[in-house]
Structure formats: structure tokens, C-alpha cells
Write a protein that holds these residues in place. Sequence first.
Motif, PDB file in Angstrom:
ATOM      1  N   GLU A  65       0.917  -1.201   0.033  1.00  9.72           N
ATOM      2  CA  GLU A  65      -0.033   0.019   0.003  1.00  9.72           C
ATOM      3  C   GLU A  65       0.815   1.252   0.043  1.00  9.72           C
ATOM      4  OE1 GLU A  65      -3.052   0.375   2.726  1.00  9.72           O
ATOM      5  OE2 GLU A  65      -4.019  -1.685   2.134  1.00  9.72           O
ATOM      6  N   ILE A  68       1.976   1.721  -3.735  1.00 14.37           N
ATOM      7  CA  ILE A  68       1.300   2.114  -4.461  1.00 14.37           C
ATOM      8  C   ILE A  68       0.699   3.752  -4.149  1.00 14.37           C
ATOM      9  CG2 ILE A  68      -1.467   1.849  -5.027  1.00 14.37           C
ATOM     10  CD1 ILE A  68       0.757  -0.325  -6.357  1.00 14.37           C
ATOM     11  N   GLU A  69       0.665   3.959  -3.041  1.00 15.44           N
ATOM     12  CA  GLU A  69       0.459   5.454  -2.642  1.00 15.44           C
ATOM     13  C   GLU A  69       1.471   6.314  -3.253  1.00 15.44           C
ATOM     14  OE1 GLU A  69      -0.412   5.777   1.597  1.00 15.44           O
ATOM     15  OE2 GLU A  69      -2.223   4.568   1.448  1.00 15.44           O
ATOM     16  N   ASN A  72       0.855   6.428  -6.999  1.00 18.59           N
ATOM     17  CA  ASN A  72      -0.207   7.315  -7.161  1.00 18.59           C
ATOM     18  C   ASN A  72       0.103   8.962  -7.070  1.00 18.59           C
ATOM     19  OD1 ASN A  72      -1.859   5.144  -7.469  1.00 18.59           O
ATOM     20  ND2 ASN A  72      -2.759   5.128  -5.606  1.00 18.59           N
ATOM     21  N   LEU A  76      -0.140  11.473 -10.083  1.00 18.12           N
ATOM     22  CA  LEU A  76      -1.350  12.410  -9.735  1.00 18.12           C
ATOM     23  C   LEU A  76      -0.556  14.081  -9.638  1.00 18.12           C
ATOM     24  CD1 LEU A  76      -3.732  10.830  -7.346  1.00 18.12           C
ATOM     25  CD2 LEU A  76      -4.028  11.245  -9.865  1.00 18.12           C
ATOM     26  N   LYS A  84      -6.379  10.253 -12.647  1.00 18.92           N
ATOM     27  CA  LYS A  84      -6.346   9.151 -11.727  1.00 18.92           C
ATOM     28  C   LYS A  84      -6.986   7.755 -12.409  1.00 18.92           C
ATOM     29  CE  LYS A  84      -8.778   7.522  -7.275  1.00 18.92           C
ATOM     30  NZ  LYS A  84      -9.676   8.123  -6.326  1.00 18.92           N
ATOM     31  N   LYS A  85      -7.793   8.176 -13.629  1.00 18.45           N
ATOM     32  CA  LYS A  85      -8.088   6.740 -14.568  1.00 18.45           C
ATOM     33  C   LYS A  85      -6.955   6.328 -15.375  1.00 18.45           C
ATOM     34  CE  LYS A  85     -10.195   9.988 -17.733  1.00 18.45           C
ATOM     35  NZ  LYS A  85     -10.391  11.210 -16.895  1.00 18.45           N
ATOM     36  N   LEU A  87      -3.932   5.788 -13.917  1.00 20.09           N
ATOM     37  CA  LEU A  87      -2.836   5.398 -13.149  1.00 20.09           C
ATOM     38  C   LEU A  87      -2.397   3.694 -13.170  1.00 20.09           C
ATOM     39  CD1 LEU A  87      -3.990   6.960  -9.695  1.00 20.09           C
ATOM     40  CD2 LEU A  87      -2.107   7.676 -11.131  1.00 20.09           C
ATOM     41  N   PRO A  88      -3.588   2.902 -13.720  1.00 22.40           N
ATOM     42  CA  PRO A  88      -3.285   1.687 -13.731  1.00 22.40           C
ATOM     43  C   PRO A  88      -2.421   1.259 -14.910  1.00 22.40           C
ATOM     44  CG  PRO A  88      -5.629   1.762 -13.351  1.00 22.40           C
ATOM     45  CD  PRO A  88      -4.986   2.989 -13.571  1.00 22.40           C
ATOM     46  N   GLU A  91       1.286   2.859 -13.958  1.00 23.86           N
ATOM     47  CA  GLU A  91       1.837   2.147 -13.055  1.00 23.86           C
ATOM     48  C   GLU A  91       2.462   0.931 -13.516  1.00 23.86           C
ATOM     49  OE1 GLU A  91      -0.637   2.239  -9.570  1.00 23.86           O
ATOM     50  OE2 GLU A  91      -0.393   4.583  -9.329  1.00 23.86           O
ATOM     51  N   SER A 219       4.104  10.582 -18.840  1.00 22.24           N
ATOM     52  CA  SER A 219       3.050  11.426 -18.094  1.00 22.24           C
ATOM     53  C   SER A 219       2.959  12.803 -18.218  1.00 22.24           C
ATOM     54  CB  SER A 219       3.203  10.982 -16.678  1.00 22.24           C
ATOM     55  OG  SER A 219       4.429  11.375 -16.207  1.00 22.24           O
TER      56      SER A 219
END
Length: 228
Positions: A65, A68-69, A72, A76, A84-85, A87-88, A91, A219
Motif C-alpha cells: 500500500e 502504490i500510494e 499514485n 497525480l 486518476k483513471k 494510473l493503472p 504504474e 505522463s
Amino acid sequence: MGNLSEKLMEELESKTAFTIPILGGIPVPDSCVVTWIIIGVLIILSIIFTHGLKKIPEGKQCLIEICIEKLNGFFLGILGPKGKKYLPILETLIIYIGFSNIIGIFGFVPPTKDINVTAALAGIAIILIQATTIIERGGKGYFKHFAEPMAIMLPINILELVTRPLSLCMRLFGNVLGAFVVMELIHLCVPVGLPVVFSLYFDIFDGCIQAYVFVFLTSLFMSEAMEE
């Protein structure tokens, strides 16, 4: 010196792992096989780290976690809340490229040493950038952005459709290939001791840096595409 050059060229040559006996034979390169191995390892790790998740995290769940944070927050911070959409896929890209670059420490040849792999990654990146532009601006806004900030920029903006993926491809390929060449030269000249020290830099630190640079630029280009 001649033997050194021949040995180096042999190591740099893209080898065929096996051939699928259909349609006259379909060659499968080593880079593809190593990519399958990386995918398999990532799937297994995903199952291990996501098994038995709890509302109050502990142990391995805390570790994953936190990672991932951090990812993210990184993306972001570049894309903003609207990103946000995406990110998958971003990453996934950084994790795959990172694993591909550092897999050399386990005795495998990095897939990103193959220009076909880096070209495919650059292609994915540029498709993602163009798709982001269409999603965020619509079809009309997509074609309109080629003339921004003024109509005279139209040829240059169209040219960027080629130069951006090319720069992403060559930057990743060149850095990974350069590190591989240096490591092979060190192995040939000093087979014991010294290669381990340099491997920590080229296979781990430099490999992670190249993954970071690739997704950072991707990005960043996406962020530009999302601007009104």
C-alpha cells in the motif's frame, strides 16, 4: 582487440529462443521469452501481495500500500486529479520497465536491450498520449490542438507524433544498451570482483532511473494533452 569486438557483437545480437512451427516458422526472440518470465513473476507477486487483504493493513499489505500510494502521488502530482483513471496503465508501465531493466542481475538479458521492445513501449506511450488528448478534449479538440498555440506550429506539432515516440524509444534503448555494453566490457577485462560493484549501479540504480524517466516523460506529455 578483435576478439573483444567479436565477443561484444555476439552478446549484443538479438538471438532467437525457439521457432513456432506454423506459417513457415515464427521466430520467438529471447527478449519475448524474458518478457513472459517477467509477466509470470509479476502475476505471482500480485497474487501473493493481494491475498488476504484486510481493512487494517499489516505486514506485506502495509508495504504494498505504501508503494502504490507513492506511485499514485507521483503520477497525480504530474497529471492532476483528472489523471486518476490513467494510473493503472502508467504504474504497469513503470513496474514492467523497472523489472525489465534490473533482470540482468539474475543472469537474463534485459528485454529493453532489444530495440523492438523499446519501440513497442514507445508506441504504447504515444498511443496513450493521443488517446488521452481525444478523451479529454474530444475529437474536435484533438485536431484543433495541432494548431496551438498558433497555426504556424501545425507542421511542428504533427512532426511531434514521430519525434516523441522516437525520442522515448532511443533514450530507453540507448541507456540500457550502453549499460549492457559497459558491463560486458568489465566482465571481459576483470571477470571477478569489480563486475559485482558496477552491476549494483547499472542493473539496479540506472535501470530504475531509466524506468522513471520513461514514465515521467510519458505522463508529462499526457499532462500537456490534458490542458485546456
